[in-house]
Design an enzyme around this catalytic site. Structure first.
Site, PDB file in Angstrom:
ATOM      1  N   GLY A  13      -8.156   0.499  -9.414  1.00 26.14           N
ATOM      2  CA  GLY A  13      -8.226   0.903  -7.882  1.00 26.14           C
ATOM      3  C   GLY A  13      -9.743   0.148  -7.445  1.00 26.14           C
ATOM      4  NE  ARG A  78      -3.759   1.131  -9.407  1.00 27.28           N
ATOM      5  CZ  ARG A  78      -4.991   1.816  -9.636  1.00 27.28           C
ATOM      6  NH1 ARG A  78      -5.490   2.082 -10.750  1.00 27.28           N
ATOM      7  NH2 ARG A  78      -5.443   2.525  -8.659  1.00 27.28           N
ATOM      8  N   GLY A 110     -12.260   1.833 -14.623  1.00 28.24           N
ATOM      9  CA  GLY A 110     -12.040   3.082 -14.922  1.00 28.24           C
ATOM     10  C   GLY A 110     -11.487   3.432 -16.315  1.00 28.24           C
ATOM     11  CB  THR A 133     -13.258   5.111 -11.506  1.00 29.62           C
ATOM     12  OG1 THR A 133     -12.206   6.002 -10.832  1.00 29.62           O
ATOM     13  CG2 THR A 133     -13.829   6.198 -12.546  1.00 29.62           C
ATOM     14  CG  ASP A 135     -10.076   8.577  -9.333  1.00 27.75           C
ATOM     15  OD1 ASP A 135      -9.989   8.515  -8.133  1.00 27.75           O
ATOM     16  OD2 ASP A 135      -9.133   8.151 -10.341  1.00 27.75           O
ATOM     17  NE  ARG A 168      -3.911  20.285  16.904  1.00 33.28           N
ATOM     18  CZ  ARG A 168      -3.710  18.945  17.462  1.00 33.28           C
ATOM     19  NH1 ARG A 168      -4.522  17.981  17.335  1.00 33.28           N
ATOM     20  NH2 ARG A 168      -2.659  18.796  18.407  1.00 33.28           N
ATOM     21  CG  ASP A 193     -14.565  26.422   6.912  1.00 32.04           C
ATOM     22  OD1 ASP A 193     -15.709  26.948   6.940  1.00 32.04           O
ATOM     23  OD2 ASP A 193     -14.023  25.533   7.652  1.00 32.04           O
TER      24      ASP A 193
HETATM   25  O1  F6P Z   1      -7.981   5.704  -9.659  1.00 34.31           O
HETATM   26  C1  F6P Z   1      -8.391   5.408  -8.140  1.00 34.31           C
HETATM   27  C2  F6P Z   1      -7.235   5.683  -7.242  1.00 34.31           C
HETATM   28  O2  F6P Z   1      -7.937   5.496  -5.989  1.00 34.31           O
HETATM   29  C3  F6P Z   1      -6.931   7.065  -7.224  1.00 34.31           C
HETATM   30  O3  F6P Z   1      -7.774   8.138  -6.588  1.00 34.31           O
HETATM   31  C4  F6P Z   1      -5.729   6.850  -6.368  1.00 34.31           C
HETATM   32  O4  F6P Z   1      -4.652   8.132  -6.897  1.00 34.31           O
HETATM   33  C5  F6P Z   1      -5.130   5.837  -6.826  1.00 34.31           C
HETATM   34  O5  F6P Z   1      -6.372   4.936  -7.382  1.00 34.31           O
HETATM   35  C6  F6P Z   1      -4.404   4.907  -5.737  1.00 34.31           C
HETATM   36  O6  F6P Z   1      -4.003   3.951  -6.177  1.00 34.31           O
HETATM   37  P1  F6P Z   1      -3.316   2.546  -5.483  1.00 34.31           P
HETATM   38  O7  F6P Z   1      -4.155   2.009  -4.803  1.00 34.31           O
HETATM   39  O8  F6P Z   1      -2.899   1.503  -6.703  1.00 34.31           O
HETATM   40  O9  F6P Z   1      -1.768   3.198  -4.979  1.00 34.31           O
END
Ligand code: F6P
Length: 401
Positions: A13, A78, A110, A133, A135, A168, A193
């Site tokens: 990603g 990917r 990653g 990454t 993540d 909201r 929160d």
């Molecule tokens: O691993 C990076 C990430 O952004 C994740 O957080 C997310 O779930 C995924 O890639 C989304 O991937 P794509 O853009 O291939 O749908």
């Protein structure tokens, strides 16, 4: 063997800092008398290398790449090499590398990308892994993480105004896959929160009680009768059966399904408790908001930030780290060190760990969760008391996330 030419690949990603990695690697290569080329579109490009014309990133081409913007000049895919249905795939890659006289690869990505680095190394292909990454779930810091958490904090802060104006509650669903680092840090950065992460099993009644108390407290203390409640939720929060939310059945070549839908689920859980709680009528009447049949409870909405959290501007930290990690990778390669992941640059020390180690998944530290529970953030569980220990730090003190 002398390193004369390297190929740069970015994969997985996309996110902030990838262009900084490219610039760092290309400019350091130039400085060390090595030619740097860009292999386009991740491992798909590597597989098809024989048939591609490559772009050399010399100083004038590097000058056209802006490290302050997310995404990658190199493009991504990917693709898991071992899954390619071609018995000659590794030979094909080696032929491609030979055709272009590429001696080694610098590969930013990653855990999935890193697993391919390990695989390629076993096939005798020289590679160095640059951790990337959003993540943040590698053992090392990964470029893209800081940019993403800053964007999550910024978008969440931006959304607070519309939440407050319309009274909201808002659930902000964010990428991060199976770990909660981005929701955790981004949520903290926005004074959320509540923060819901995969590492904590959520009790929705506890979340509801926190919402009710916080929302009502804000409402009755507002001289303009405004309130809101902000939840940042990781897409990887699981349902009661311990399953991830997903609205698609297709998986990528690494076996990941696209996660989405947790925001809607959290909303329905909160609405369930809200609609059966008689206290809302009393409070909303008292505050002059109640309208029978039309406005009887606070509205709850979910917003999915999606790919916005990994697009746009790159933080200065990620630009700096990306350039260092890209440049350090070239130094390692020139010194004949392969199969490792760059950790960082500290003074004259370039630190690295084996890529197999680097890609072991790291989760949010639950003691840090307790720390922030002491500050009033709800994680959807009964708060656990933070138990500090004390230690006089000696030696290096640098640590980032
Ligand atoms: O691993 C990076 C990430 O952004 C994740 O957080 C997310 O779930 C995924 O890639 C989304 O991937 P794509 O853009 O291939 O749908």
């Amino acid at each position: 063997m002398e390193m004369k030419k390297i190929g740069i690949i970015t994969s997985g990603g996309d996110c902030g800092g990838l262009n900084a990695v490219i610039i760092g690697a290309a400019r350091m290569a130039h400085h060390l008398g090595i030619e740097a080329t860009l292999i386009p579109n991740g491992y798909a490009g590597l597989y098809n290398l024989e048939n591609l014309n490559l772009v050399t990133i010399d100083i004038s081409r590097a000058d056209k790449i802006h490290s302050g913007v997310a995404g990658s000049e190199a493009g991504h895919s990917r693709v898991k090499i071992s899954k390619i249905n071609d018995p000659d795939k590794y030979e094909k890659i080696k032929t491609g590398l030979k055709k272009h006289n590429i001696d080694g690869l610098i590969i930013a990505g990653g855990d999935d990308t890193g697993s391919v680095v390990v695989d390629l190394l076993k096939q005798g292909i020289k590679c160095i892994h640059v951790p990337k990454t959003m993540d943040l779930d590698l053992q090392t810091y990964s470029v893209g993480g800081d940019s993403t958490i800053n964007r999550i904090a910024k978008f969440t802060d931006d959304l607070r105004t519309t939440g407050l104006t319309h009274n909201r509650a808002l659930i902000i669903e964010v990428f991060g896959r199976y770990a909660g680092h981005t929701a955790f840090r981004g949520g903290l950065g926005a004074d959320a929160d509540a923060i819901l992460i995969p590492e904590v099993e959520v009790d929705y009644e506890i979340l509801y009680q926190h919402f009710k108390k916080t929302y009502i407290n804000r409402l009755v203390n507002s001289d303009v009768r405004g309130s809101t409640y902000i939840i940042v939720a990781a897409e990887g929060v699981k349902n009661k059966e311990g399953k991830y939310f997903t609205d698609t059945v297709s998986t990528d070549s690494f076996g990941h399904q696209r996660l989405s839908g947790v925001g809607k689920f959290i909303r329905t859980q909160l609405e369930h408790y809200t609609k059966q709680d008689p206290d809302w009528k009393t409070v909303l009447q008292q505050e002059g908001i109640y309208v029978e049949g039309i406005y009887m409870y606070p509205e709850i909405r979910e917003v999915s930030l999606g790919h916005l959290v990994r697009a746009g501007a790159t933080s200065a930290y990620d630009v700096t780290f990306g350039k260092q990690a890209g440049g350090a990778a070239v130094h390692l390669m020139k010194s004949g060190i392969y199969g490792v992941t760059v950790v960082g640059v500290e003074s004259t020390l370039i630190t690295y760990i084996p890529t197999e180690e680097a890609i072991k998944q790291r989760f949010v530290d639950l003691d840090e969760v307790s720390f922030h529970e002491s500050l009033g953030v709800c994680f959807g569980r009964i708060p656990e008391e933070y138990q500090p220990k004390y230690n006089l730090q000696t030696g290096k003190v640098h640590r980032y996330m």
